[in-house]
Scaffold this active site. Sequence first.
Site, PDB file in Angstrom:
ATOM      1  CG  HIS A   1      -1.873  -1.154   1.252  1.00  0.00           C
ATOM      2  ND1 HIS A   1      -2.564  -1.545   2.381  1.00  0.00           N
ATOM      3  CD2 HIS A   1      -2.257  -2.004   0.273  1.00  0.00           C
ATOM      4  CE1 HIS A   1      -3.328  -2.589   2.082  1.00  0.00           C
ATOM      5  NE2 HIS A   1      -3.153  -2.889   0.818  1.00  0.00           N
TER       6      HIS A   1
HETATM    7  C1  FAD Z   1       0.012  -8.074  -4.429  1.00  0.00           C
HETATM    8  C2  FAD Z   1      -0.835  -6.884  -4.124  1.00  0.00           C
HETATM    9  C3  FAD Z   1      -2.012  -7.045  -3.401  1.00  0.00           C
HETATM   10  C4  FAD Z   1      -2.808  -5.951  -3.112  1.00  0.00           C
HETATM   11  N1  FAD Z   1      -4.022  -6.149  -2.541  1.00  0.00           N
HETATM   12  C5  FAD Z   1      -4.863  -5.096  -2.428  1.00  0.00           C
HETATM   13  C6  FAD Z   1      -6.189  -5.290  -2.001  1.00  0.00           C
HETATM   14  O1  FAD Z   1      -6.631  -6.412  -1.764  1.00  0.00           O
HETATM   15  N2  FAD Z   1      -6.995  -4.196  -1.867  1.00  0.00           N
HETATM   16  C7  FAD Z   1      -6.548  -2.937  -2.136  1.00  0.00           C
HETATM   17  O2  FAD Z   1      -7.301  -1.983  -1.983  1.00  0.00           O
HETATM   18  N3  FAD Z   1      -5.285  -2.736  -2.556  1.00  0.00           N
HETATM   19  C8  FAD Z   1      -4.454  -3.785  -2.741  1.00  0.00           C
HETATM   20  N4  FAD Z   1      -3.212  -3.578  -3.222  1.00  0.00           N
HETATM   21  C9  FAD Z   1      -2.786  -2.199  -3.500  1.00  0.00           C
HETATM   22  C10 FAD Z   1      -3.432  -1.628  -4.760  1.00  0.00           C
HETATM   23  O3  FAD Z   1      -3.602  -2.613  -5.739  1.00  0.00           O
HETATM   24  C11 FAD Z   1      -2.540  -0.490  -5.271  1.00  0.00           C
HETATM   25  O4  FAD Z   1      -2.368   0.474  -4.272  1.00  0.00           O
HETATM   26  C12 FAD Z   1      -3.132   0.204  -6.481  1.00  0.00           C
HETATM   27  O5  FAD Z   1      -3.434  -0.718  -7.500  1.00  0.00           O
HETATM   28  C13 FAD Z   1      -2.137   1.246  -6.982  1.00  0.00           C
HETATM   29  O6  FAD Z   1      -2.686   1.925  -8.076  1.00  0.00           O
HETATM   30  P1  FAD Z   1      -1.796   2.927  -8.910  1.00  0.00           P
HETATM   31  O7  FAD Z   1      -2.627   3.394 -10.030  1.00  0.00           O
HETATM   32  O8  FAD Z   1      -1.217   3.930  -7.973  1.00  0.00           O
HETATM   33  O9  FAD Z   1      -0.557   2.076  -9.428  1.00  0.00           O
HETATM   34  P2  FAD Z   1      -0.537   0.725 -10.269  1.00  0.00           P
HETATM   35  O10 FAD Z   1      -1.855   0.073 -10.288  1.00  0.00           O
HETATM   36  O11 FAD Z   1       0.613  -0.063  -9.766  1.00  0.00           O
HETATM   37  O12 FAD Z   1      -0.274   1.211 -11.749  1.00  0.00           O
HETATM   38  C14 FAD Z   1       0.926   1.707 -12.255  1.00  0.00           C
HETATM   39  C15 FAD Z   1       1.041   1.275 -13.701  1.00  0.00           C
HETATM   40  O13 FAD Z   1       2.068   2.019 -14.340  1.00  0.00           O
HETATM   41  C16 FAD Z   1       2.831   1.154 -15.131  1.00  0.00           C
HETATM   42  N5  FAD Z   1       4.157   1.736 -15.269  1.00  0.00           N
HETATM   43  C17 FAD Z   1       5.080   1.863 -14.307  1.00  0.00           C
HETATM   44  N6  FAD Z   1       6.193   2.449 -14.808  1.00  0.00           N
HETATM   45  C18 FAD Z   1       5.953   2.701 -16.106  1.00  0.00           C
HETATM   46  C19 FAD Z   1       6.717   3.301 -17.140  1.00  0.00           C
HETATM   47  N7  FAD Z   1       7.955   3.735 -16.918  1.00  0.00           N
HETATM   48  N8  FAD Z   1       6.174   3.412 -18.366  1.00  0.00           N
HETATM   49  C20 FAD Z   1       4.914   2.965 -18.598  1.00  0.00           C
HETATM   50  N9  FAD Z   1       4.143   2.383 -17.649  1.00  0.00           N
HETATM   51  C21 FAD Z   1       4.662   2.267 -16.418  1.00  0.00           C
HETATM   52  C22 FAD Z   1       2.826  -0.135 -14.348  1.00  0.00           C
HETATM   53  O14 FAD Z   1       3.186  -1.233 -15.136  1.00  0.00           O
HETATM   54  C23 FAD Z   1       1.403  -0.182 -13.851  1.00  0.00           C
HETATM   55  O15 FAD Z   1       0.541  -0.789 -14.770  1.00  0.00           O
HETATM   56  C24 FAD Z   1      -2.391  -4.658  -3.519  1.00  0.00           C
HETATM   57  C25 FAD Z   1      -1.226  -4.500  -4.233  1.00  0.00           C
HETATM   58  C26 FAD Z   1      -0.446  -5.592  -4.547  1.00  0.00           C
HETATM   59  C27 FAD Z   1       0.796  -5.391  -5.345  1.00  0.00           C
END
Ligand code: FAD
Length: 620
Positions: free
Chosen positions: A555
């Site tokens: 998180h």
């Molecule tokens: C194993 C796991 C279990 C979890 N379980 C839960 C849960 O049960 N409930 C909950 O609420 N939260 C959970 N979380 C947390 C939640 O999923 C994340 O906090 C949330 O998805 C983050 O969203 P985001 O948009 O910030 O980043 P992300 O969803 O991580 O998205 C970032 C995206 O950017 C892409 N990216 C990165 N760098 C680059 C680049 N240089 N060029 C192009 N693309 C790039 C990545 O590939 C990714 O697709 C979990 C996380 C994990 C890893």
Amino acid sequence: MILNLTVFLFITAILTLIYDYSNAQDLQELIQEVKEKIIRLEQTGRIKRGYEPYTEPDLLDEEGYDFVIVGAGSSGSALVHRLSEISNWTILLLESGGEPEIYTDIPFWSRLGEYTHLNWGYLAEKEDNIALGLKDQRLPMTRGKGIGGSSLINSMIYTRGTKEDYDRWESLGNPGWGYEDLLPYFEKLENCTIPIRDDSYRGHGGPIYVENAYQTKSGDVFIEAAENAGYNYVDYNGRTNKGVAYMQMNTKKGLRCSGESCYLRPVKHRKNLTIRKNSHVTRILIQNNTAYGVEFVKDGRIYTAFANKEVILSAGAINSPQILLLSGIGPKHQLLKFGIKPISNLQVGQKMYDHITYSVLGYTFNESITFDSSDTLKDESFINLYNKGEGPLRSINTIQNILFRRSSLAPTRVTDIEIIGLGGHIIAGTNNTGEVQVTNEIYENTFKQYSNQFIGSCAVALLHPKSYGRVELRSADPFVHPKIYAGFLTDPEGRDIKILIEGIREANRIMLSPQFGKYGVKPMDSPIYGCQQHQYDSDEYWECAIRHLGHSFYHYIATCKMGPESDPEAVVNNRLKVHGMRRLRIVDTSIIPVTLSAHTNVPAFMVGEKGADLIKEEYL
Ligand SMILES: Cc1cc2nc3c(=O)[nH]c(=O)nc-3n(C[C@H](O)[C@H](O)[C@H](O)COP(=O)(O)OP(=O)(O)OC[C@H]3O[C@@H](n4cnc5c(N)ncnc54)[C@H](O)[C@@H]3O)c2cc1C
Ligand SMILES: *[C@@H]1O[C@H](CO)[C@@H](O)[C@H](O)[C@H]1NC(C)=O
Ligand SMILES: *[C@@H]1O[C@H](CO)[C@@H](O)[C@H](O)[C@H]1NC(C)=O
Ligand SMILES: *[C@@H]1O[C@H](CO)[C@@H](O)[C@H](O)[C@H]1NC(C)=O
Ligand SMILES: *[C@@H]1O[C@H](CO)[C@@H](O)[C@H](O)[C@H]1NC(C)=O
Ligand SMILES: *[C@@H]1O[C@H](CO)[C@@H](O)[C@H](O)[C@H]1NC(C)=O
Ligand SMILES: CC(=O)N[C@H]1CO[C@H](CO)[C@@H](O)[C@@H]1O
């Protein structure tokens, strides 16, 4: 929930039960088998999959769009869903990873993705006095890579956070981010299908479905036991989260409801939207403190995408700071060390909060009221899931219940302890193989003896830690993983560990109650190997256990923290714009400035929804 440190072991447990598989090679065999099963059932017309491949137009060396968005994760998917509603805007979404796999839609198998190319595979740097029971003493810092981002491999636990959380966020100089402002977004994004007594906090017209988790009898007993221990049954995504409940999941008719499946899949055919996968953004193009595009690498070639209006980073709490740093935005001394020309001296990556979790608190039962994984490879289970949204394949790591509590050391009115009830255990009963693992000594001496028993467990998470970590560059090469320091349990007063121990004792109080006593529930009280010198159940014992096996809940927040210009730690303002820069925003969990009483996926969706509205307000 659950740590990837042990999900692998959990998966091998299932395998051991059914096939007696026991090494990493066989994980690939399992994945293959699950895939083939789905394809066969689909070809014979017994199930219908909703997923179609993502296609994209030919790529030019240089392209121009109104908005160039980096990262198709939880926030990026929500943002793109909403921005592409405006038919005269052209949008490019660049995602470093590829497509989802067919098994990622299935909750029970979906976390397999964590052991594949769908995970960036980050490991924290080795730190003193934490992860003592893990291989190389390095914590897995899992992140999803692919269309859907982390929501493609996460545990689908659906939590919003509370009024206290968001009001604190706003009070730090961030107008528009208080609970009253954000509640409409939480309602807008969801379709809550759970019958709820006070429904006035919930939404029903949004793309993200909410359903109760798959339950076994032990999940019902958990509710009875907690009620008996003084907790109210609550809609923890409603007026207050304090209490106990069946876990709410973001699944749609039993299948994963990710950024990909629920936000992008329905709109990916919009003509004004281009989604390019396997496109790794290496830097932001900046002139005169104005972002005008990005450079990205696809299939080994460098391309440029120009942004007429804005560049928006949605690369998540590890990669958004990395991209800023690579582009010259960040602590000056760090940039100079890597030969990067400093453009704006902001505290990028310098503070990262996360939720440390202890999730191996195990219990044995004398009756089979917990999860029976032997059904999960049967054809019927797949058919029931796809056609009726029912059955054990709806289950994610046997998660069933959730409980929020305010500890005796809670600083304000927040709930700072979360307890998750599971109908299984993620290490016990497995062979200790896998890419990330507890040490063999711990497996052999602590958990192996519980094989072939009926088992359940609790995970205990610290929601408002004082301790924090950070993200830094390891190299100026955009393909090299950044350095991640989890920073768990480093607060000098030792408050964080005390709260976790209090949470463990509370979990034990519930699990060892008369309600569970009917099922002969006993703690797995064989001491964690490495902690035998402490008396079992003493504070010293639990501290030792946590320092051995406590792990990240994935998180990560605050690495590009929101705050006013007067806040020296702030990277973006309340309109998500990077301080000192023009035409550059960040829309993902990295901007969240305060710890939340929540897992971060729903907050990530909310940030995407709200971010889209801020952008629309500005241009329309
Ligand atoms: C194993 C796991 C279990 C979890 N379980 C839960 C849960 O049960 N409930 C909950 O609420 N939260 C959970 N979380 C947390 C939640 O999923 C994340 O906090 C949330 O998805 C983050 O969203 P985001 O948009 O910030 O980043 P992300 O969803 O991580 O998205 C970032 C995206 O950017 C892409 N990216 C990165 N760098 C680059 C680049 N240089 N060029 C192009 N693309 C790039 C990545 O590939 C990714 O697709 C979990 C996380 C994990 C890893
Ligand atoms: C467990 O793994 C080891 C190798 O690490 C192997 O030798 C052993 O046979 C496995 N045991 C079982 C029960 O699969
Ligand atoms: C784009 O569409 C919006 C409404 O959808 C409208 O307000 C705006 O004027 C349009 N702009 C152009 C340049 O057509
Ligand atoms: C919300 O879910 C219900 C129950 O599945 C469904 O009938 C309804 O169509 C959904 N609403 C939307 C907007 O998808
Ligand atoms: C830099 O941007 C500012 C603000 O848009 C503008 O006023 C200034 O003229 C620009 N300078 C150059 C050299 O382009
Ligand atoms: C389980 O243990 C309880 C408490 O000791 C006992 O009452 C019950 O009969 C036992 N059940 C079985 C199936 O052994
Ligand atoms: C030019 C174009 O095809 N615009 C489309 C963008 O997306 C919206 C929403 O689906 C469509 O209505 C437009 O036709």
